[in-house]
Write a protein that holds these residues in place. Structure first.
Motif, PDB file in Angstrom:
ATOM      1  N   LEU A   3       0.863  -1.194   0.000  1.00  0.00           N
ATOM      2  CA  LEU A   3       0.000   0.000   0.000  1.00  0.00           C
ATOM      3  C   LEU A   3       0.890   1.231   0.000  1.00  0.00           C
ATOM      4  CD1 LEU A   3      -2.788   1.519   0.562  1.00  0.00           C
ATOM      5  CD2 LEU A   3      -2.159   1.352   2.985  1.00  0.00           C
ATOM      6  N   ILE A   4       0.636   2.132  -0.937  1.00  0.00           N
ATOM      7  CA  ILE A   4       1.382   3.400  -0.917  1.00  0.00           C
ATOM      8  C   ILE A   4       0.446   4.497  -0.399  1.00  0.00           C
ATOM      9  CG2 ILE A   4       0.881   4.152  -3.307  1.00  0.00           C
ATOM     10  CD1 ILE A   4       3.930   4.954  -3.395  1.00  0.00           C
ATOM     11  N   ILE A   5       1.007   5.386   0.416  1.00  0.00           N
ATOM     12  CA  ILE A   5       0.166   6.418   1.053  1.00  0.00           C
ATOM     13  C   ILE A   5       0.634   7.822   0.694  1.00  0.00           C
ATOM     14  CG2 ILE A   5      -0.645   7.370   3.248  1.00  0.00           C
ATOM     15  CD1 ILE A   5      -0.487   4.655   4.455  1.00  0.00           C
ATOM     16  N   ASN A   6      -0.333   8.631   0.255  1.00  0.00           N
ATOM     17  CA  ASN A   6      -0.085  10.042  -0.002  1.00  0.00           C
ATOM     18  C   ASN A   6      -1.101  10.823   0.840  1.00  0.00           C
ATOM     19  OD1 ASN A   6      -1.679  12.130  -2.077  1.00  0.00           O
ATOM     20  ND2 ASN A   6       0.472  12.555  -1.861  1.00  0.00           N
ATOM     21  N   TRP A  47      -4.827  11.488  -0.987  1.00  0.00           N
ATOM     22  CA  TRP A  47      -5.675  12.678  -0.875  1.00  0.00           C
ATOM     23  C   TRP A  47      -5.554  13.474  -2.174  1.00  0.00           C
ATOM     24  CZ3 TRP A  47      -9.749  14.726   0.915  1.00  0.00           C
ATOM     25  CH2 TRP A  47      -9.927  16.111   0.957  1.00  0.00           C
ATOM     26  N   ALA A  48      -4.400  14.073  -2.437  1.00  0.00           N
ATOM     27  CA  ALA A  48      -4.237  14.853  -3.668  1.00  0.00           C
ATOM     28  C   ALA A  48      -2.947  14.396  -4.352  1.00  0.00           C
ATOM     29  CB  ALA A  48      -4.182  16.336  -3.346  1.00  0.00           C
ATOM     30  N   PRO A  49      -3.008  13.268  -5.062  1.00  0.00           N
ATOM     31  CA  PRO A  49      -1.777  12.722  -5.666  1.00  0.00           C
ATOM     32  C   PRO A  49      -1.256  13.626  -6.771  1.00  0.00           C
ATOM     33  CG  PRO A  49      -3.718  11.570  -6.493  1.00  0.00           C
ATOM     34  CD  PRO A  49      -4.212  12.498  -5.424  1.00  0.00           C
ATOM     35  N   ASP A  50       0.071  13.746  -6.879  1.00  0.00           N
ATOM     36  CA  ASP A  50       0.580  14.580  -7.973  1.00  0.00           C
ATOM     37  C   ASP A  50       0.278  13.899  -9.308  1.00  0.00           C
ATOM     38  OD1 ASP A  50       2.388  13.544  -5.970  1.00  0.00           O
ATOM     39  OD2 ASP A  50       3.892  13.486  -7.567  1.00  0.00           O
ATOM     40  N   ALA A  51      -0.039  14.755 -10.277  1.00  0.00           N
ATOM     41  CA  ALA A  51      -0.555  14.280 -11.574  1.00  0.00           C
ATOM     42  C   ALA A  51       0.378  13.249 -12.201  1.00  0.00           C
ATOM     43  CB  ALA A  51      -0.752  15.457 -12.506  1.00  0.00           C
ATOM     44  N   GLY A  52      -0.205  12.174 -12.661  1.00  0.00           N
ATOM     45  CA  GLY A  52       0.549  11.189 -13.425  1.00  0.00           C
ATOM     46  C   GLY A  52       1.134  10.050 -12.612  1.00  0.00           C
ATOM     47  N   ARG A  53       1.266  10.224 -11.308  1.00  0.00           N
ATOM     48  CA  ARG A  53       1.958   9.202 -10.513  1.00  0.00           C
ATOM     49  C   ARG A  53       1.135   7.906 -10.409  1.00  0.00           C
ATOM     50  NH1 ARG A  53       5.174   9.025  -5.572  1.00  0.00           N
ATOM     51  NH2 ARG A  53       6.150   6.974  -5.711  1.00  0.00           N
ATOM     52  N   LEU A  74      -9.614  13.192  -8.923  1.00  0.00           N
ATOM     53  CA  LEU A  74     -10.083  13.356 -10.308  1.00  0.00           C
ATOM     54  C   LEU A  74      -9.330  14.489 -11.014  1.00  0.00           C
ATOM     55  CD1 LEU A  74     -13.945  13.024  -9.784  1.00  0.00           C
ATOM     56  CD2 LEU A  74     -12.314  11.249 -10.437  1.00  0.00           C
ATOM     57  N   ALA A  75      -8.704  15.357 -10.235  1.00  0.00           N
ATOM     58  CA  ALA A  75      -7.970  16.476 -10.836  1.00  0.00           C
ATOM     59  C   ALA A  75      -6.748  15.990 -11.623  1.00  0.00           C
ATOM     60  CB  ALA A  75      -7.533  17.447  -9.739  1.00  0.00           C
ATOM     61  N   ASP A  76      -6.347  14.748 -11.425  1.00  0.00           N
ATOM     62  CA  ASP A  76      -5.183  14.193 -12.142  1.00  0.00           C
ATOM     63  C   ASP A  76      -5.598  13.844 -13.574  1.00  0.00           C
ATOM     64  OD1 ASP A  76      -3.198  12.641 -13.217  1.00  0.00           O
ATOM     65  OD2 ASP A  76      -3.009  11.297 -11.493  1.00  0.00           O
ATOM     66  N   PRO A  77      -5.055  14.549 -14.565  1.00  0.00           N
ATOM     67  CA  PRO A  77      -5.485  14.278 -15.952  1.00  0.00           C
ATOM     68  C   PRO A  77      -5.061  12.899 -16.446  1.00  0.00           C
ATOM     69  CG  PRO A  77      -3.688  15.890 -15.910  1.00  0.00           C
ATOM     70  CD  PRO A  77      -4.061  15.629 -14.481  1.00  0.00           C
ATOM     71  N   HIS A  78      -4.090  12.282 -15.773  1.00  0.00           N
ATOM     72  CA  HIS A  78      -3.621  10.955 -16.212  1.00  0.00           C
ATOM     73  C   HIS A  78      -4.185   9.822 -15.350  1.00  0.00           C
ATOM     74  CE1 HIS A  78      -0.925  13.231 -18.695  1.00  0.00           C
ATOM     75  NE2 HIS A  78      -0.480  13.863 -17.624  1.00  0.00           N
ATOM     76  N   LEU A  79      -5.205  10.151 -14.578  1.00  0.00           N
ATOM     77  CA  LEU A  79      -5.792   9.149 -13.686  1.00  0.00           C
ATOM     78  C   LEU A  79      -6.182   7.891 -14.462  1.00  0.00           C
ATOM     79  CD1 LEU A  79      -6.906   8.790 -10.762  1.00  0.00           C
ATOM     80  CD2 LEU A  79      -9.103   9.547 -11.657  1.00  0.00           C
TER      81      LEU A  79
END
Ligand code: GLV
Length: 311
Positions: A3-6, A47-53, A74-79
């Motif tokens: 599990l990775i946590i942000n 919570w708010a992952p940096d885009a693309g990760r 959902l703000a991540d365009p590469h989700l």
């Protein structure tokens, strides 16, 4: 299982690990900042992952939101759109939100802002208390888990409560209105408007002049939904004109609220730092562990984000 946590930043990872030791001792918990092989990640609590990760985790099975909302994800365009997103709605989330709305409603009913401001000036002022709970008609926008929990608690305390949601809702003991057609009628009978809507395209900017002007003059507002629900200048204008008496604001377009925001010093506003319903780490670790177990067993998971509904 990894599990990775942000959530909470690098300094929180030890505390997270400690919580997960109790609920999922075999889970390998890693922090967002740690250098790991992305293909080894099974689950992500974010919570708010940096885009693309998230898209780099090629074997990811499920995204778990660290909160009830998913807008930050959902703000991540590469989700990776094929993956499910589980919203964090625990019993504790419901209790915290209900108690936050109750606290705010009571503060507004008794004008506690005025009392606290007076204290800061060492000013003793005895003013007429105009209302008790029974005089304050509360209208809750959003009848999901959080809206319903708030409605039930406020009703028990004696506030007359109504609800408004997109689709018709039939909750026993809660008169409710639905859709655009009944919005005006709902607003006209609301002395305290509470926004607990999800953040969707349809609800963006809903707390605007057109909405606020349909409330009885001198009504109050609690926004514990999202900052994007509010047209900030419209709320300030409504307060300045007396259309709104006071507002308790927990969420903002930009968080943390910038130091130079006029909201900080507005005499009609109580600011809280997005603290309405954020369950502690223990609760979130417990819930996450249960979700992972259920997912591994192939069970249907509760509160999965539905792209059709937008929440
Ligand atoms: C907090 O705002 C959440 O989404 O839980």
């Amino acid at each position: 299982m990894r599990l990775i946590i942000n959530s909470g930043g690098p300094s929180a990872i030890d505390a997270w690990r400690e919580q997960f030791r109790a609920f999922a001792p075999d889970l390998d918990v890693v922090g967002w900042h740690e250098d790991i092989d992305p293909a080894t990640v099974d689950y992500a609590l974010v919570w708010a992952p940096d885009a693309g990760r998230l898209a780099t985790f090629t074997h990811l099975k499920l995204i778990i939101s660290a909160g009830a909302g998913v807008d930050h994800i959902l703000a991540d365009p590469h989700l990776p759109r094929h993956l499910s997103i589980a919203r964090m709605v625990t019993a504790r989330t419901r209790t915290e939100m209900a108690e936050f709305v109750l606290t705010s409603a009571l503060m507004l009913t008794r004008d506690i802002k005025r009392v606290v401001d007076n204290q800061a000036r060492r000013h003793w002022e005895l003013f007429d208390s105009l209302r008790v709970a029974a005089d304050m008609r509360v209208g809750i926008m959003g009848l999901g888990h959080l809206g319903v929990a708030a409605a039930q608690l406020l009703t028990r305390v004696g506030f007359p409560v109504t609800g408004w949601s997109r689709g018709a809702s039939t909750l026993e003991g809660l008169p409710s209105y639905a859709g655009q057609e009944q919005f005006g009628e709902f607003l006209a009978g609301t002395d305290l408007l509470v926004c607990l809507l999800p953040a969707t395209d349809a609800t963006k900017g809903i707390l605007n002049t057109a909405t606020l002007s349909q409330l009885p003059r001198g009504a109050s507002l609690i926004n514990a939904g999202r900052g994007s629900h509010m047209v900030t200048q419209d709320v300030i204008d409504a307060l300045d004109s007396g259309q709104l008496h006071q507002a308790v604001l927990d969420v903002f377009e930009q968080e943390p609220l910038p130091e130079d925001s006029p909201l900080w010093t507005h005499p009609g506003i109580i600011i809280t730092p997005h603290c309405a319903a954020i369950p502690n780490r223990k609760e979130r670790a417990r819930h996450t562990a249960l979700l992972i177990e259920a997912n591994e067993r192939g069970e249907a998971l509760p509160n999965i984000y539905d792209p059709q509904r937008g929440y």
